[in-house]
Design a protein around this motif. Sequence first.
Motif, PDB file in Angstrom:
ATOM      1  N   LEU A 152       0.851  -1.176   0.000  1.00  0.00           N
ATOM      2  CA  LEU A 152       0.000   0.000   0.000  1.00  0.00           C
ATOM      3  C   LEU A 152       0.888   1.226   0.000  1.00  0.00           C
ATOM      4  O   LEU A 152       1.710   1.397   0.901  1.00  0.00           O
ATOM      5  CB  LEU A 152      -0.907   0.009   1.233  1.00  0.00           C
ATOM      6  CG  LEU A 152      -1.770   1.258   1.414  1.00  0.00           C
ATOM      7  CD1 LEU A 152      -2.801   1.361   0.309  1.00  0.00           C
ATOM      8  CD2 LEU A 152      -2.428   1.247   2.772  1.00  0.00           C
ATOM      9  N   GLY A 153       0.759   2.059  -1.011  1.00  0.00           N
ATOM     10  CA  GLY A 153       1.521   3.298  -1.092  1.00  0.00           C
ATOM     11  C   GLY A 153       0.634   4.479  -0.756  1.00  0.00           C
ATOM     12  O   GLY A 153      -0.542   4.505  -1.125  1.00  0.00           O
ATOM     13  N   THR A 154       1.203   5.443  -0.047  1.00  0.00           N
ATOM     14  CA  THR A 154       0.461   6.649   0.332  1.00  0.00           C
ATOM     15  C   THR A 154       1.213   7.893  -0.117  1.00  0.00           C
ATOM     16  O   THR A 154       2.418   7.851  -0.378  1.00  0.00           O
ATOM     17  CB  THR A 154       0.241   6.714   1.859  1.00  0.00           C
ATOM     18  OG1 THR A 154       1.505   6.714   2.519  1.00  0.00           O
ATOM     19  CG2 THR A 154      -0.577   5.524   2.347  1.00  0.00           C
ATOM     20  N   VAL A 155       0.502   8.996  -0.190  1.00  0.00           N
ATOM     21  CA  VAL A 155       1.107  10.274  -0.575  1.00  0.00           C
ATOM     22  C   VAL A 155       1.905  10.808   0.613  1.00  0.00           C
ATOM     23  O   VAL A 155       1.384  10.905   1.729  1.00  0.00           O
ATOM     24  CB  VAL A 155       0.019  11.286  -1.001  1.00  0.00           C
ATOM     25  CG1 VAL A 155       0.655  12.634  -1.344  1.00  0.00           C
ATOM     26  CG2 VAL A 155      -0.795  10.751  -2.168  1.00  0.00           C
ATOM     27  N   VAL A 158      -4.180  -4.646  -8.953  1.00  0.00           N
ATOM     28  CA  VAL A 158      -3.509  -3.351  -8.879  1.00  0.00           C
ATOM     29  C   VAL A 158      -4.590  -2.269  -8.924  1.00  0.00           C
ATOM     30  O   VAL A 158      -5.404  -2.243  -9.849  1.00  0.00           O
ATOM     31  CB  VAL A 158      -2.516  -3.147 -10.049  1.00  0.00           C
ATOM     32  CG1 VAL A 158      -1.939  -1.726 -10.024  1.00  0.00           C
ATOM     33  CG2 VAL A 158      -1.401  -4.183 -10.005  1.00  0.00           C
ATOM     34  N   ILE A 159      -4.571  -1.410  -7.928  1.00  0.00           N
ATOM     35  CA  ILE A 159      -5.439  -0.236  -7.906  1.00  0.00           C
ATOM     36  C   ILE A 159      -4.519   0.975  -7.847  1.00  0.00           C
ATOM     37  O   ILE A 159      -3.603   1.016  -7.025  1.00  0.00           O
ATOM     38  CB  ILE A 159      -6.373  -0.219  -6.683  1.00  0.00           C
ATOM     39  CG1 ILE A 159      -7.250  -1.461  -6.661  1.00  0.00           C
ATOM     40  CG2 ILE A 159      -7.216   1.060  -6.669  1.00  0.00           C
ATOM     41  CD1 ILE A 159      -8.071  -1.603  -5.389  1.00  0.00           C
ATOM     42  N   HIS A 160      -4.744   1.925  -8.722  1.00  0.00           N
ATOM     43  CA  HIS A 160      -3.950   3.156  -8.699  1.00  0.00           C
ATOM     44  C   HIS A 160      -4.909   4.321  -8.801  1.00  0.00           C
ATOM     45  O   HIS A 160      -5.765   4.356  -9.687  1.00  0.00           O
ATOM     46  CB  HIS A 160      -2.945   3.187  -9.853  1.00  0.00           C
ATOM     47  CG  HIS A 160      -1.742   4.006  -9.564  1.00  0.00           C
ATOM     48  ND1 HIS A 160      -1.792   5.365  -9.303  1.00  0.00           N
ATOM     49  CD2 HIS A 160      -0.439   3.661  -9.473  1.00  0.00           C
ATOM     50  CE1 HIS A 160      -0.571   5.813  -9.085  1.00  0.00           C
ATOM     51  NE2 HIS A 160       0.268   4.804  -9.180  1.00  0.00           N
ATOM     52  N   ARG A 161      -4.763   5.261  -7.899  1.00  0.00           N
ATOM     53  CA  ARG A 161      -5.626   6.435  -7.923  1.00  0.00           C
ATOM     54  C   ARG A 161      -5.035   7.520  -8.808  1.00  0.00           C
ATOM     55  O   ARG A 161      -3.822   7.616  -8.982  1.00  0.00           O
ATOM     56  CB  ARG A 161      -5.832   6.954  -6.501  1.00  0.00           C
ATOM     57  CG  ARG A 161      -6.639   5.942  -5.681  1.00  0.00           C
ATOM     58  CD  ARG A 161      -6.922   6.401  -4.297  1.00  0.00           C
ATOM     59  NE  ARG A 161      -7.782   7.595  -4.313  1.00  0.00           N
ATOM     60  CZ  ARG A 161      -7.889   8.407  -3.264  1.00  0.00           C
ATOM     61  NH1 ARG A 161      -7.231   8.186  -2.159  1.00  0.00           N
ATOM     62  NH2 ARG A 161      -8.684   9.458  -3.346  1.00  0.00           N
ATOM     63  N   VAL A 162      -5.912   8.337  -9.350  1.00  0.00           N
ATOM     64  CA  VAL A 162      -5.540   9.510 -10.133  1.00  0.00           C
ATOM     65  C   VAL A 162      -6.348  10.692  -9.609  1.00  0.00           C
ATOM     66  O   VAL A 162      -7.267  10.528  -8.816  1.00  0.00           O
ATOM     67  CB  VAL A 162      -5.792   9.299 -11.645  1.00  0.00           C
ATOM     68  CG1 VAL A 162      -4.855   8.245 -12.207  1.00  0.00           C
ATOM     69  CG2 VAL A 162      -7.239   8.931 -11.918  1.00  0.00           C
ATOM     70  N   GLN A 179      -4.290   7.205   0.337  1.00  0.00           N
ATOM     71  CA  GLN A 179      -3.853   5.984  -0.339  1.00  0.00           C
ATOM     72  C   GLN A 179      -3.741   6.292  -1.828  1.00  0.00           C
ATOM     73  O   GLN A 179      -4.618   6.924  -2.399  1.00  0.00           O
ATOM     74  CB  GLN A 179      -4.867   4.858  -0.116  1.00  0.00           C
ATOM     75  CG  GLN A 179      -5.011   4.491   1.338  1.00  0.00           C
ATOM     76  CD  GLN A 179      -5.992   3.352   1.544  1.00  0.00           C
ATOM     77  OE1 GLN A 179      -5.736   2.526   2.380  1.00  0.00           O
ATOM     78  NE2 GLN A 179      -7.095   3.280   0.817  1.00  0.00           N
ATOM     79  N   ILE A 180      -2.645   5.816  -2.429  1.00  0.00           N
ATOM     80  CA  ILE A 180      -2.425   6.101  -3.846  1.00  0.00           C
ATOM     81  C   ILE A 180      -2.351   4.828  -4.688  1.00  0.00           C
ATOM     82  O   ILE A 180      -2.851   4.794  -5.800  1.00  0.00           O
ATOM     83  CB  ILE A 180      -1.165   6.976  -4.037  1.00  0.00           C
ATOM     84  CG1 ILE A 180      -1.019   7.444  -5.467  1.00  0.00           C
ATOM     85  CG2 ILE A 180       0.075   6.271  -3.592  1.00  0.00           C
ATOM     86  CD1 ILE A 180       0.089   8.451  -5.664  1.00  0.00           C
ATOM     87  N   VAL A 181      -1.736   3.769  -4.149  1.00  0.00           N
ATOM     88  CA  VAL A 181      -1.577   2.543  -4.929  1.00  0.00           C
ATOM     89  C   VAL A 181      -1.689   1.323  -4.016  1.00  0.00           C
ATOM     90  O   VAL A 181      -1.235   1.345  -2.866  1.00  0.00           O
ATOM     91  CB  VAL A 181      -0.228   2.530  -5.701  1.00  0.00           C
ATOM     92  CG1 VAL A 181       0.963   2.546  -4.766  1.00  0.00           C
ATOM     93  CG2 VAL A 181      -0.143   1.353  -6.655  1.00  0.00           C
ATOM     94  N   PHE A 182      -2.309   0.280  -4.564  1.00  0.00           N
ATOM     95  CA  PHE A 182      -2.456  -0.993  -3.866  1.00  0.00           C
ATOM     96  C   PHE A 182      -2.094  -2.092  -4.850  1.00  0.00           C
ATOM     97  O   PHE A 182      -2.616  -2.127  -5.973  1.00  0.00           O
ATOM     98  CB  PHE A 182      -3.905  -1.166  -3.396  1.00  0.00           C
ATOM     99  CG  PHE A 182      -4.214  -2.499  -2.778  1.00  0.00           C
ATOM    100  CD1 PHE A 182      -3.717  -2.827  -1.525  1.00  0.00           C
ATOM    101  CD2 PHE A 182      -5.018  -3.416  -3.429  1.00  0.00           C
ATOM    102  CE1 PHE A 182      -4.018  -4.053  -0.935  1.00  0.00           C
ATOM    103  CE2 PHE A 182      -5.330  -4.640  -2.859  1.00  0.00           C
ATOM    104  CZ  PHE A 182      -4.829  -4.960  -1.605  1.00  0.00           C
TER     105      PHE A 182
END
Length: 157
Positions: A35-38, A81-85, A93-96
């Motif tokens: 899990l990636g965050t800003v 894969v989930i990626h926010r824009v 949360q930005i990427v999973f």
Amino acid sequence: MNNRVSIQTEDFDVAVETAALRLVDARVGAVCSFLGTVRDRNEGDEVSTMELEHYPGMTEKSIEAMIDEAMARFDIFAARVIHRVGLLQPMDQIVFVAVTSAHRGESFQACEFLMDYLKTQAPFWKKEETPNGARWVDARVSDDAALAKWGIKAANA
């Protein structure tokens, strides 16, 4: 799960996504996720917002191909894969990335492979807002080196 890739503006629930991925195959013995965050700082500067852009259709196709490559390289059952824009704030949360397999080793490797590939090859453009104004975020040399360990030369190198 047929929906392996999602590019979206809305937030996501990690527990719901993980549970859905586990249901894909009764042989699942391991789930590895990232899990990636800003962040609120980058390159020594405060970051108030991050805006992500993508090329609809091309981005999803690129990530689908990346998942196909992970499925060929590692003994895994499924990947998501989930990626926010859009406009994001620090701590959002930005990427999973999540991967299932029978055993942890394959899941760990495939998850790391997917993240390394995402960081360098997926067509996303990131712009940070700092006290000094807006700036585009360039790929890092360390990200290219991480991809190289999988025998892949970064296209932006």
